[in-house]
Design a protein around this motif. Structure first.
Motif: not given
Length: 222
Positions: A156-169
């Motif tokens: 996450n750009l706002n929290d480097e300790t958090q991994k995210i996976k996102e898809k925006r349509k």
């Protein structure tokens, strides 16, 4: 992408098996194929670095009109084409009326960040084929945008300790129509492939408009 390649090669295998069951006269009238390519994107914003390989693919079927007994023919058909833009950036809000790219900081670890667009295409080609199975075609295709999305996988750009996976349509500010020139040259069912986009990815005045040049290979069982 691995799943996609498996599906594509299965389609090619089925198509090749099917081609052995139909007559030579039918093969002369119809052709199907798959393009596998990488895009080189031009007019990219200076603060954005694109990945070296931006893989994409086309699937198409075409009807051939032979010019008498000559070696020349004309083909028209339909197909689907998908292009990807991998970079060190992401769109801040895909639904915003004003398009804003965010550059991913070097301190952020991420696996991929990309934009994907898919078109329903109408390809046209003028073809030349010898008895020795040498082939060359010059063409043009136009397409209508049917799907778009932005994907990100990493910290996450706002929290480097958090991994995210996102898809925006449904990315706004994309051009609905695309068009460009095509070239194929090769032997039998294997061809080198090129596509030069004459249209832009983004609407005017939204950012650098960007356009791809595709280089790859084509498999045509018949």
């Amino acid at each position: 992408m691995k799943k996609l390649l498996i599906v594509l090669f299965c389609l090619l295998f089925v198509s090749n098996s099917f081609s052995q069951m139909i007559s030579e006269s039918t093969k002369k009238k119809f052709s199907i194929g798959v393009d596998l390519f990488s895009d080189i994107w031009f007019d990219v914003p200076d603060n954005i670095s694109q990945r070296t390989i931006n893989k994409g693919f086309d699937i198409f079927g075409m009807y051939n009109y032979q010019f008498g007994k000559s070696k020349f023919s004309f083909a028209i058909g339909t197909g689907l084409g998908t292009h990807n833009f991998f970079s060190n950036s992401m769109i801040e809000d895909v639904r915003n009326d004003s398009l804003v790219f965010i550059t991913i900081p070097d301190s952020i670890s991420y696996k991929k960040s990309k934009i994907s667009v898919t078109y329903l295409d109408v390809p046209l080609e003028f073809r030349f084929k010898t008895k020795g199975k040498f082939k060359m075609s010059l063409g043009f295709k136009a397409g209508y945008l049917i799907n778009s999305n932005a994907k990100y996988k990493g910290n996450n750009l706002n929290d480097e300790t958090q991994k995210i996976k996102e898809k925006r349509k449904d990315i706004k500010n994309l051009e609905t129509l695309r068009y460009g020139a095509t070239l194929r040259i090769g032997f039998g069912g294997f061809n080198l492939y090129g596509y030069y986009s004459l249209s832009k990815l983004f609407k005017k005045d939204q950012t650098n408009e960007m356009y791809p040049v595709s280089i790859g290979i084509t498999f045509m069982p018949f």
